[in-house]
Write a protein that holds these residues in place. Structure first.
Motif, PDB file in Angstrom:
ATOM      1  N   ARG A   1      17.311  37.013 -24.586  1.00  0.00           N
ATOM      2  CA  ARG A   1      16.872  37.986 -25.575  1.00  0.00           C
ATOM      3  C   ARG A   1      18.055  38.586 -26.332  1.00  0.00           C
ATOM      4  O   ARG A   1      19.205  38.503 -25.895  1.00  0.00           O
ATOM      5  CB  ARG A   1      16.045  39.088 -24.914  1.00  0.00           C
ATOM      6  N   MET A   2      17.750  39.213 -27.438  1.00  0.00           N
ATOM      7  CA  MET A   2      18.750  39.885 -28.258  1.00  0.00           C
ATOM      8  C   MET A   2      18.156  41.186 -28.774  1.00  0.00           C
ATOM      9  O   MET A   2      16.932  41.362 -28.805  1.00  0.00           O
ATOM     10  CB  MET A   2      19.172  39.001 -29.440  1.00  0.00           C
TER      11      MET A   2
ATOM     12  N   LEU B   1      14.537  46.563 -32.178  1.00  0.00           N
ATOM     13  CA  LEU B   1      13.722  45.406 -31.849  1.00  0.00           C
ATOM     14  C   LEU B   1      14.393  44.621 -30.729  1.00  0.00           C
ATOM     15  O   LEU B   1      15.617  44.479 -30.708  1.00  0.00           O
ATOM     16  CB  LEU B   1      13.542  44.480 -33.053  1.00  0.00           C
ATOM     17  N   ASP B   2      13.575  44.110 -29.819  1.00  0.00           N
ATOM     18  CA  ASP B   2      14.040  43.255 -28.738  1.00  0.00           C
ATOM     19  C   ASP B   2      13.300  41.928 -28.882  1.00  0.00           C
ATOM     20  O   ASP B   2      12.079  41.862 -28.727  1.00  0.00           O
ATOM     21  CB  ASP B   2      13.744  43.902 -27.382  1.00  0.00           C
ATOM     22  N   ARG B   3      14.043  40.853 -29.216  1.00  0.00           N
ATOM     23  CA  ARG B   3      13.404  39.579 -29.529  1.00  0.00           C
ATOM     24  C   ARG B   3      14.072  38.430 -28.774  1.00  0.00           C
ATOM     25  O   ARG B   3      15.223  38.532 -28.331  1.00  0.00           O
ATOM     26  CB  ARG B   3      13.492  39.279 -31.030  1.00  0.00           C
ATOM     27  N   LEU B   4      13.354  37.327 -28.677  1.00  0.00           N
ATOM     28  CA  LEU B   4      13.900  36.120 -28.087  1.00  0.00           C
ATOM     29  C   LEU B   4      14.904  35.484 -29.050  1.00  0.00           C
ATOM     30  O   LEU B   4      14.659  35.420 -30.260  1.00  0.00           O
ATOM     31  CB  LEU B   4      12.789  35.115 -27.792  1.00  0.00           C
TER      32      LEU B   4
ATOM     33  N   THR C   1       9.224  34.924 -37.830  1.00  0.00           N
ATOM     34  CA  THR C   1       8.414  35.775 -36.944  1.00  0.00           C
ATOM     35  C   THR C   1       9.100  37.110 -36.698  1.00  0.00           C
ATOM     36  O   THR C   1       8.457  38.160 -36.702  1.00  0.00           O
ATOM     37  CB  THR C   1       8.181  35.048 -35.599  1.00  0.00           C
ATOM     38  N   THR C   2      10.400  37.072 -36.500  1.00  0.00           N
ATOM     39  CA  THR C   2      11.146  38.311 -36.258  1.00  0.00           C
ATOM     40  C   THR C   2      11.134  39.218 -37.481  1.00  0.00           C
ATOM     41  O   THR C   2      10.927  40.431 -37.370  1.00  0.00           O
ATOM     42  CB  THR C   2      12.602  37.988 -35.859  1.00  0.00           C
TER      43      THR C   2
ATOM     44  N   ASN D   1      16.647  32.805 -34.197  1.00  0.00           N
ATOM     45  CA  ASN D   1      17.385  34.079 -34.269  1.00  0.00           C
ATOM     46  C   ASN D   1      18.854  33.895 -33.912  1.00  0.00           C
ATOM     47  O   ASN D   1      19.731  34.531 -34.495  1.00  0.00           O
ATOM     48  CB  ASN D   1      16.748  35.103 -33.328  1.00  0.00           C
ATOM     49  N   ALA D   2      19.124  33.016 -32.946  1.00  0.00           N
ATOM     50  CA  ALA D   2      20.510  32.792 -32.526  1.00  0.00           C
ATOM     51  C   ALA D   2      21.357  32.251 -33.673  1.00  0.00           C
ATOM     52  O   ALA D   2      22.548  32.549 -33.771  1.00  0.00           O
ATOM     53  CB  ALA D   2      20.546  31.818 -31.342  1.00  0.00           C
TER      54      ALA D   2
END
Length: 311
Positions: free
Chosen positions: A14-15, A34-37, A44-45, A110-111
């Motif tokens: 997560r990030m 926000l806490d996201r994968l 989506t983010t 996201n990464a």
């Protein structure tokens, strides 16, 4: 330009994304988290990010329109429904992520997308991404604060060098019911903080009696060329009077000067561990003659630190 703080560690699932946004017409700035994968696609983010912003702004927009409709000079006959307000805000505040002026593909992970120097655009506002900036994760003040006894904040950081962090101390006569939160909006309006010291520790003065204490910490990295977002902590209680004259203050009369270069002092004490002091059994059975506040580690630590510093 404001910034977006992104915590993204290789190998973690997560990030975290943190930023402050203020709509020009709809009230004060607000911090969003926000806490996201990391594997989640960017589209989506960004959709979730936009939804959070609109959820905050929609009630303010509706309130503003309602006030406008109540004005006889206004041509507005009805107030738009919530869904219509949300759609209007979606069109007004698009959320995009750019790299060198080019919009990034929504299918990126996201990464890949949330990288140093990329820019998050929320409506007309651009926010530069700062990846893994120095940050304060914990900042607390002791519960017991007394005149003449040094206090130190308990703090932890990430991507920072603790020795390089900058601390500023303030006093105020307003009372808060918890760290950083005034007990009422009336108290908040009266809240005025006066800077009294800079440095890791502070010894409250007699004029601080009855005041609250606030400390602000600015984290810095090892080379001191990068600072993080300031974090503040406010004491839960006001400054109290100390216990009066302490026996160790007499001993300090013999240690008024620092040791020479070829000498040193040794002090040894048998200090009651907090484990054996902070329990119902210790308070009721072992030390019933000792008031509970004197068994509290925050109270005891201040006495210990003052005695050690004077040796």
């Amino acid at each position: 330009m404001n910034s977006v703080h992104v915590r993204r560690i290789a190998g973690e699932d997560r990030m975290r994304i943190r930023f402050t946004y203020c709509h020009n017409d709809l009230g004060k700035a607000r911090i969003f988290n926000l806490d996201r994968l990391q594997s989640e696609d960017l589209g989506t983010t960004l959709a979730r990010l936009q939804a959070n912003v609109i959820k905050y702004l929609a009630p303010k927009k509706r309130k503003k329109l309602k006030k406008l409709a109540s004005n006889p000079a206004s041509n507005m006959e009805t107030i738009p429904q919530t869904d219509d307000i949300n759609v209007a805000l979606e069109n007004e505040i698009p959320v995009k992520l750019h790299c060198n002026g080019k919009e990034l593909e929504s299918t990126l992970s996201n990464a890949e997308a949330w990288a140093e120097g990329h820019q998050l655009n929320i409506g007309q506002e651009g926010l530069t991404i700062e990846l893994n900036p120095p940050c304060v994760t914990v900042l607390k003040l002791p519960e017991s604060i007394m005149v003449g006894f040094p206090i130190y904040p308990k703090f932890t950081t990430e991507f920072a060098e603790n020795e390089n962090c900058l601390f500023t101390w303030y006093t105020s006569d307003s009372v808060s019911n918890q760290e950083g939160t005034p007990s009422s909006s009336k108290d908040k309006l009266k809240e005025e903080w006066m800077e009294v010291h800079q440095g890791y520790s502070y010894s409250p003065q007699i004029e601080d009696l009855g005041c609250q204490i606030k400390v602000k910490c600015i984290p810095q990295n090892n080379s001191k060329d990068r600072q993080g977002e300031p974090t503040e902590a406010v004491s839960k209680r006001t400054v109290e009077a100390g216990p009066g004259s302490c026996p160790f203050e007499v001993r300090h009369l013999y240690t008024t000067n620092h040791c020479g270069p070829a000498s040193f002092r040794v002090m040894s004490y048998n200090i009651l561990a907090d484990l054996y002091a902070d329990s119902d059994f210790s308070r009721d059975q072992l030390y019933p003659y000792c008031p509970p506040y004197a068994l509290n580690i925050d109270y005891r630590k201040q006495l210990l630190m003052k005695e050690i510093k004077g040796m």
